[in-house]
Design a protein around this motif. Structure first.
Motif, PDB file in Angstrom:
ATOM      1  N   UNK A  91     -39.407 -12.262  78.545  1.00 60.16           N
ATOM      2  CA  UNK A  91     -38.214 -11.526  78.092  1.00 60.16           C
ATOM      3  C   UNK A  91     -37.654 -10.654  79.213  1.00 60.16           C
ATOM      4  N   UNK A  92     -38.530  -9.943  79.918  1.00 57.71           N
ATOM      5  CA  UNK A  92     -38.082  -9.050  80.993  1.00 57.71           C
ATOM      6  C   UNK A  92     -37.456  -9.825  82.146  1.00 57.71           C
ATOM      7  N   UNK A  93     -37.998 -11.024  82.424  1.00 57.56           N
ATOM      8  CA  UNK A  93     -37.549 -11.796  83.577  1.00 57.56           C
ATOM      9  C   UNK A  93     -36.369 -12.705  83.241  1.00 57.56           C
ATOM     10  N   UNK A  94     -36.442 -13.407  82.117  1.00 57.15           N
ATOM     11  CA  UNK A  94     -35.468 -14.439  81.754  1.00 57.15           C
ATOM     12  C   UNK A  94     -34.446 -13.937  80.732  1.00 57.15           C
ATOM     13  N   UNK A  95     -34.866 -12.990  79.882  1.00 59.83           N
ATOM     14  CA  UNK A  95     -33.938 -12.408  78.913  1.00 59.83           C
ATOM     15  C   UNK A  95     -33.967 -13.038  77.528  1.00 59.83           C
ATOM     16  N   UNK A  96     -34.788 -14.081  77.359  1.00 61.99           N
ATOM     17  CA  UNK A  96     -34.980 -14.688  76.041  1.00 61.99           C
ATOM     18  C   UNK A  96     -36.467 -14.988  75.856  1.00 61.99           C
ATOM     19  N   UNK A  97     -36.866 -15.264  74.620  1.00 63.32           N
ATOM     20  CA  UNK A  97     -38.283 -15.564  74.367  1.00 63.32           C
ATOM     21  C   UNK A  97     -38.618 -16.965  74.868  1.00 63.32           C
ATOM     22  N   UNK A  98     -39.905 -17.235  75.087  1.00 61.62           N
ATOM     23  CA  UNK A  98     -40.318 -18.593  75.475  1.00 61.62           C
ATOM     24  C   UNK A  98     -39.857 -19.646  74.467  1.00 61.62           C
ATOM     25  N   UNK A  99     -39.914 -19.326  73.183  1.00 62.72           N
ATOM     26  CA  UNK A  99     -39.512 -20.277  72.142  1.00 62.72           C
ATOM     27  C   UNK A  99     -38.015 -20.584  72.231  1.00 62.72           C
ATOM     28  N   UNK A 100     -37.203 -19.540  72.433  1.00 65.47           N
ATOM     29  CA  UNK A 100     -35.751 -19.745  72.592  1.00 65.47           C
ATOM     30  C   UNK A 100     -35.472 -20.563  73.852  1.00 65.47           C
ATOM     31  N   UNK A 101     -36.219 -20.262  74.907  1.00 66.26           N
ATOM     32  CA  UNK A 101     -36.046 -20.990  76.166  1.00 66.26           C
ATOM     33  C   UNK A 101     -36.325 -22.471  75.957  1.00 66.26           C
ATOM     34  N   UNK A 102     -37.411 -22.768  75.266  1.00 66.27           N
ATOM     35  CA  UNK A 102     -37.765 -24.167  75.025  1.00 66.27           C
ATOM     36  C   UNK A 102     -36.666 -24.858  74.218  1.00 66.27           C
ATOM     37  N   UNK A 103     -36.155 -24.190  73.202  1.00 61.40           N
ATOM     38  CA  UNK A 103     -35.088 -24.786  72.389  1.00 61.40           C
ATOM     39  C   UNK A 103     -33.887 -25.154  73.249  1.00 61.40           C
ATOM     40  N   UNK A 104     -33.595 -24.302  74.231  1.00 56.75           N
ATOM     41  CA  UNK A 104     -32.435 -24.543  75.102  1.00 56.75           C
ATOM     42  C   UNK A 104     -32.697 -25.615  76.152  1.00 56.75           C
ATOM     43  N   UNK A 105     -33.907 -25.632  76.727  1.00 52.66           N
ATOM     44  CA  UNK A 105     -34.137 -26.406  77.950  1.00 52.66           C
ATOM     45  C   UNK A 105     -35.169 -27.518  77.854  1.00 52.66           C
ATOM     46  N   UNK A 106     -35.784 -27.689  76.690  1.00 47.14           N
ATOM     47  CA  UNK A 106     -36.794 -28.739  76.549  1.00 47.14           C
ATOM     48  C   UNK A 106     -36.162 -30.091  76.842  1.00 47.14           C
TER      49      UNK A 106
END
Length: 113
Positions: A91-106
């Protein structure tokens, strides 16, 4: 002449899933911790522990994009140990949760298990 830190950085990224302190990083580099900290900041542009967190987050991003690993397993494989610590730094580095990140970029088409 001074040795490059690159071999040490390569070793650290190759062993990213293992817990690592700055003093261990300095030992791998073969120099006292204070010297290592100064050299690291001069050569890399940030403190060793910040660089390590960024490398761990980058590894977590790869795993989230390319595997179906659970967030807990991603945390372990990227060296954060447990999901709460991964979430905090992600969150501090990317600004979203790992789960949200996966949804976007998987990446469905380039799936590795």
């Amino acid at each position: 002449s001074e040795r490059s830190l690159q071999p040490t950085l390569d070793w650290i990224t190759g062993n990213i899933k293992h817990s690592m302190t700055v003093s261990e990083m300095a030992r791998i580099a073969g120099m006292p911790e204070r010297t290592f900290g100064r050299r690291f900041a001069a050569e890399i542009g940030c403190a060793p522990h910040l660089w390590l967190i960024r490398q761990r987050v980058a590894r977590a991003q790869e795993l989230l994009e390319e595997t179906r690993m659970s967030v807990e397993d991603v945390a372990s494989e990227s060296g954060f140990g447990a999901a709460p610590l991964l979430r905090h730094h992600f969150m501090r580095t990317i600004g979203i949760t790992p789960t949200e990140y996966r949804r976007k970029f998987f990446d469905q088409k380039d799936l590795r298990y």
